[in-house]
Design a protein around this motif. Structure first.
Motif, mmCIF file in Angstrom:
data_model
loop_
_atom_site.group_PDB
_atom_site.id
_atom_site.type_symbol
_atom_site.label_atom_id
_atom_site.label_comp_id
_atom_site.label_asym_id
_atom_site.label_seq_id
_atom_site.Cartn_x
_atom_site.Cartn_y
_atom_site.Cartn_z
ATOM 1 N N ALA A 1 0.821 -1.216 0.000
ATOM 2 C CA ALA A 1 0.000 0.000 0.000
ATOM 3 C C ALA A 1 0.851 1.261 0.000
ATOM 4 N N HIS B 1 3.314 0.892 -3.724
ATOM 5 C CA HIS B 1 2.530 0.661 -4.947
ATOM 6 C C HIS B 1 3.308 -0.089 -6.029
ATOM 7 N N LEU C 1 0.241 -5.254 -7.458
ATOM 8 C CA LEU C 1 -1.126 -4.738 -7.424
ATOM 9 C C LEU C 1 -1.945 -5.264 -8.596
#
Length: 721
Positions: free
Chosen positions: A53, A56, A61
């Motif tokens: 988080a 990134h 992701l």
């Protein structure tokens, strides 16, 4: 022959030629299209969802959107998982200790650009490691179960020196039970030894291509940069770059796979070096729907899986039966929320917070106990003084007893208050606020102190039973509940939950019979209460606590017989033990009848015994006994137990004539104490944290002993007017 006839004849010849060539064309196409799945285990040591988080990483992701995600419990057979134990666990499908004597001997011949037949250890060395695990595990069980090649790629070396320590961790996950790895690229080929030791993405991807060209291969990949970042002089500054490089390799590897057929597992095998965290787990491939979360029968918690579950997941994907030596269970998809990454970050934050708060809460417990016991002992020893001198202190005993008995349930209830996670002081403050509310509420009841204690016991039992029936949400990440970091249990009734339900049930039953008398209706009600608690504690869908059932059935039976005023014989004791075994067998049968992904450790133990014989049961007993012994050896656990145990002994058995007089005057209350102590002894002996169970049960039995002693002083010891 006219042009039209020639055209027709040519078309017929061409059609026949195509028809004849069609089988060859189909065969050629089938040969070009792999008929089996490729499987890749890509490791990201030390990475958490908080890191994802924060930084990134694009590939991570993207894969999280394409498949199912979860939080990885990285606990192995070591209190602090090492790279060695983590990768050994990956390859064994069960918790394993580290293997410090690993030394890879790399031969010169190769195939498809990969080194072939790398020797890591011999069978004797691996047998010793497996024996130390205590879980019936076998090193190299994953590669041993597969008929297709397992390939190790990556190197975490931190130095170019020839004497650098072993850091070729993928070899430990990819090796067979013989200690050999079929194919590997774990040296300077993928990690050039230049001025800065760093993985070569191009070389890594080239080796991955070569491994996939072998056909039907299983790959264990660890670029090694994350391990090097963890050992850097400034690890927090080195992490972003290492994660970016690892993510770049992951992106290129994922593009080589077909998500319709191949399986990609991205897993964190170890925690960050500074504090234990939950890792990440991503599964992309058949059976793992986008937008879902990972779960396994090991955890029975959506969004949480364990390191031993990785190997069984690979075998299940490839259609290979899981060997009995694997204690892990395969991943499967479960419904997830709208923001799965944020939920995983919150879960990790809560786990780390509670793990770091337990010590502070234990100190509060200790301080409160010392103060309460000091007041109670002072009142006891000043019993011959005039009442006016003792009355101020005596007035504190009842509310303090209620407060002490309220502390355990307060640590569960506080999980309903989000603000309690603001910090340790906030958490402890909210716990004390819950305790204060309980004390204030009972103070308004026009009942004697003993009955107020019964109200607290009933409230505590209601909270525990209600939570287990509704899914056990208060159990996870609570001070006395389940910790995904410790990974002893993820669902059901843990040792403290068992102890709270057992002790409160005995207290309630004792006070109900004491007040209501030995009528048929009252005794029937107590029997119903005991049976209900056994069901909640032992049913696979609820508590799934086999050790608890073995302790509760004979313990509750003894308590009921004593409360009913009947004599205890060896025949009744034997019947109680038989009933305990029968109840456990019933719950195991119910569990085995359920789908595999829903089974608890009850059913898995039965399956292990059926597959491996009595050795599986013996190993379980030995492991629990060793855990019990370790608990006793811990000075921290010992003083937590000794303080209430000594105080309880003083109030019940000093002087001895009081206990005898108490039994003649209040036989029902004394019967309750005998039953409660019996359940505590059985629960401690039949579970793997015995001293903890006894200590938690004393949080209810000790206040009851104090209140009984002060309410019913022996006539010869009463203060003179």
């Amino acid at each position: 022959m006219t042009g039209q006839h020639r055209t027709v004849r040519f078309a017929m010849i061409a059609t026949c030629a195509m028809a004849g060539a069609l089988p060859l064309l189909v065969a050629t196409t089938a040969a070009a299209e792999p008929q089996c799945s490729q499987t890749v285990i890509f490791t990201t040591p030390g990475i958490t969802w908080r890191d994802v988080a924060r930084f990134h990483p694009a590939a991570l992701l993207s894969l999280a959107k394409q498949g199912a995600i979860g939080s990885m419990s990285v606990h192995t057979d070591e209190s602090r998982p090492s790279y060695s134990s983590a990768f050994m666990t990956l390859g064994a499908g069960a918790r394993m200790p580290g293997f410090e004597r690993a030394r890879a001997r790399i031969p010169s011949h190769s195939a498809a650009g990969l080194v072939r037949d790398v020797a890591v250890a011999n069978r004797t060395q691996l047998s010793d490691v497996s024996r130390r695990s205590g879980y019936g595990a076998r090193a190299g069980a994953l590669a041993g179960a597969l008929k297709t090649p397992v390939v190790a790629i990556g190197d975490a070396a931190i130095s170019a020196a020839p004497s650098a320590p072993f850091a070729q961790w993928p070899l430990l996950a990819a090796m067979e039970p013989s200690g050999h790895v079929a194919y590997a690229a774990t040296d300077a080929t993928v990690t050039p030894r230049g001025a800065e030791v760093r993985a070569d993405p191009t070389a890594l991807v080239h080796m991955v291509r070569g491994a996939l060209a072998l056909g039907c291969a299983t790959l264990v990949i660890d670029p090694g940069d994350l391990e090097r970042a963890a050992t850097a002089r400034l690890p927090l500054q080195a992490l972003p770059g290492a994660l970016a490089r690892t993510d770049h390799v992951l992106a290129r590897v994922s593009h080589l796979l077909d998500p319709r057929r191949d399986l990609l597992l991205v897993v964190t095998p170890t925690s960050p070096p500074e504090v234990t965290h939950l890792g990440i787990a991503i599964a992309v491939g058949p059976g793992f729907k986008p937008g879902t979360v990972l779960e396994s029968a090991s955890t029975r918690r959506p969004g949480i899986v364990t390191l031993p579950d990785v190997a069984p997941t690979v075998l299940t994907h490839l259609g290979v039966d899981r060997p009995a030596v694997m204690s892990g269970q395969p991943f499967f998809s479960a419904d997830g929320g709208s923001d799965r990454v944020a939920a995983a970050v919150t879960l990790d934050n809560d786990a780390v917070f509670i793990d770091g708060t337990k010590g502070a809460v234990a100190k509060v417990f200790l301080v409160f106990q010392v103060a309460f016991f000091a007041v109670a002992l002072t009142v006891l020893f000043l019993r011959n003084r005039p009442r006016e001198a003792v009355r101020p202190l005596a007035g504190l005993v009842a509310p303090a007893a209620v407060a002490l008995a309220s502390l355990p349930v307060a640590t569960y209830v506080v999980n309903l208050i989000p603000a309690a996670r603001g910090g340790r002081a906030d958490f402890i403050g909210f716990c004390l606020l819950v305790v204060a509310c309980v004390v204030a509420g009972t103070a308004l009841l026009p009942r004697p102190p003993l009955e107020k204690l019964g109200v607290v016991a009933a409230l505590s039992l209601a909270v525990m039973v209600g939570d287990l029936v509704s899914g056990g949400h208060l159990q996870l990440n609570s001070v006395l509940g389940d910790s995904p970091l410790i990974a002893g249990r993820f669902a059901g009734a843990g040792n403290n939950a068992f102890a709270i339900m057992a002790s409160t049930s005995v207290v309630i039953a004792t006070l109900v019979v004491w007040r209501g008398g030995r009528t048929r209706a009252v005794l029937a009600g107590v029997a119903v209460l005991f049976i209900a608690v056994v069901v909640v504690d032992g049913a696979p869908q609820l508590g799934s606590d086999v050790g608890g059932v073995l302790a509760l059935v004979p313990g509750f039976a003894l308590t009921w017989i004593l409360l009913a005023g009947k004599s205890v014989s060896w025949k009744i004791v034997a019947l109680g033990l038989v009933a305990a075994v029968a109840a456990s067998g019933l719950f195991i049968a119910i569990d085995v009848a359920r789908p595999p992904e829903q089974r608890t450790h009850l059913g898995r133990l039965f399956e292990d015994v059926r597959a491996r014989g009595g050795s599986a049961f013996v190993e379980t007993v030995q492991r629990k006994a060793a855990s019990n012994l370790d608990q006793v050896r811990s000075l921290q656990n010992l003083y937590k137990f000794l303080l209430p145990a000594i105080v309880t002994t003083i109030f019940l058995f000093w002087p001895g004539r009081w206990w005898r007089w108490f039994g003649s005057q209040q036989p029902l209350l004394r019967a309750g104490f005998v039953g409660g102590l019996a359940v505590a002894v059985l629960g401690s002996a039949l579970n793997d944290s015995g001293i903890t169970i006894f200590t938690t049960m004393l949080l209810f039995l000790t206040p009851m002993a104090i209140l009984c002693r002060l309410r019913f002083p022996e006539p010869s010891l009463q203060a003179r007017p």
